[in-house]
Write a protein that holds these residues in place. Sequence first.
Motif: not given
Length: 288
Positions: A40-45, A20-21, A53-58, A29-33
Motif C-alpha cells: 500500500l505504501l512502499k518505502p522509497a528505498l 523519522e517518517f 527509507y522514505y521521501l518526505p513527499q510520501q 512504525i508497525d503501521t508503516l511496516k
Amino acid sequence: MKETQNIESNLSNTYMTVKEFSQLTSTPIDTLKHYDRIDLLKPALVGDNGYRYYLPQQANILTRILFGSRANITLKEIKQTIINDDPSATMEQYLHVRKNISKQIQELRAIQKTINSLEFFYQLTQTQPLEELFTVTTEDWCCLVSPNQPMPKGEALATNIANKLYLKGYKNGEWPHYQLGCYFTPLDLALHKFDKVNYYLKIDYPDWYESSDIVNVPGGEYLCVLTKTSEKDINSSVHVLLKELEKNKQATVGNVYAQLAVNNFVSNDRDKYYTIVMVKKSNKRHSK
C-alpha cells in the motif's frame, strides 16, 4: 570508503528513516511496516542493510491512506484508488462516504436524544413523589400516531400495537427517538371515557412521514403525575392525574399523554417501571 560516506550523506539529506517518517506523520512504525507488506505504501528505498527509507513527499500518500481509513474505506479499496489515480472515481467514493456519515450522524443524534429523554424522566422518578401533581417545561415535539382504536384487553396486545408504530417509525433504517406512549383527547377527558386510545411515537424527522400521520405537540408547562401502574393499567394513571387536577382546581388544554418514564431501556424488572401522565397547563382556573 569516501564513496560510502557520500551515499550515506545523500541518504540523510534526501531520505528519512522509518523512525523519522513515523515521527513526522505521527504514524506507528508497525503501521508503516504493515502498509509496506501489503504494497500500500512502499518505502522509497530499502538499503543494503535492509533499512527502510522514505521521501518526505510520501507523507501526502500516507495522508490519503489515513484519511480513507478514518472514513471507513477498506485498505483494499484505498490501494485500488491510489493505483488507478482517477480523481473522478475517488471523488465519487468520498461522496458515498459522506452520505453514509450523514446517516450515521442522524442516527447518533437520535440515540443521543433518546438517552437525554431517559435521563430526564429517570431523574423525575428520583425527585418527584408518586401520585402528586408537579410541573415540567417541555419544548415543541412531533409524534407519529396510530388510529384511534379500542383499548386492547391485555398488556401483550397493547405492546404489539405500540411496537407496530415503533417499527413504522424505524424509517430509512434510522433509529427513531424512542418515546412510545398513548394519548387521550380532551373529549375523552370530559366524558371520562377511556375505552379508545391513540398510541404515539416521538420522532425527530417529521418530514419523513405523511402529514396525516403526524401530530405536533406544543411545548410549555405540563402538569404531571408519576404512578407505578406501568402499562398494565393506563386508565388508573389517567384517573390519578384527573383527581389531582380537580383537587388543585387546575384547568388544562389539549391531549393527555401517558408513557413509561422508566422502561425496559433502563430495567428488565417491570416492578421498577414508572408511568408519567402529563397534560398542558391552561392559564385559566378550573371551575365547576
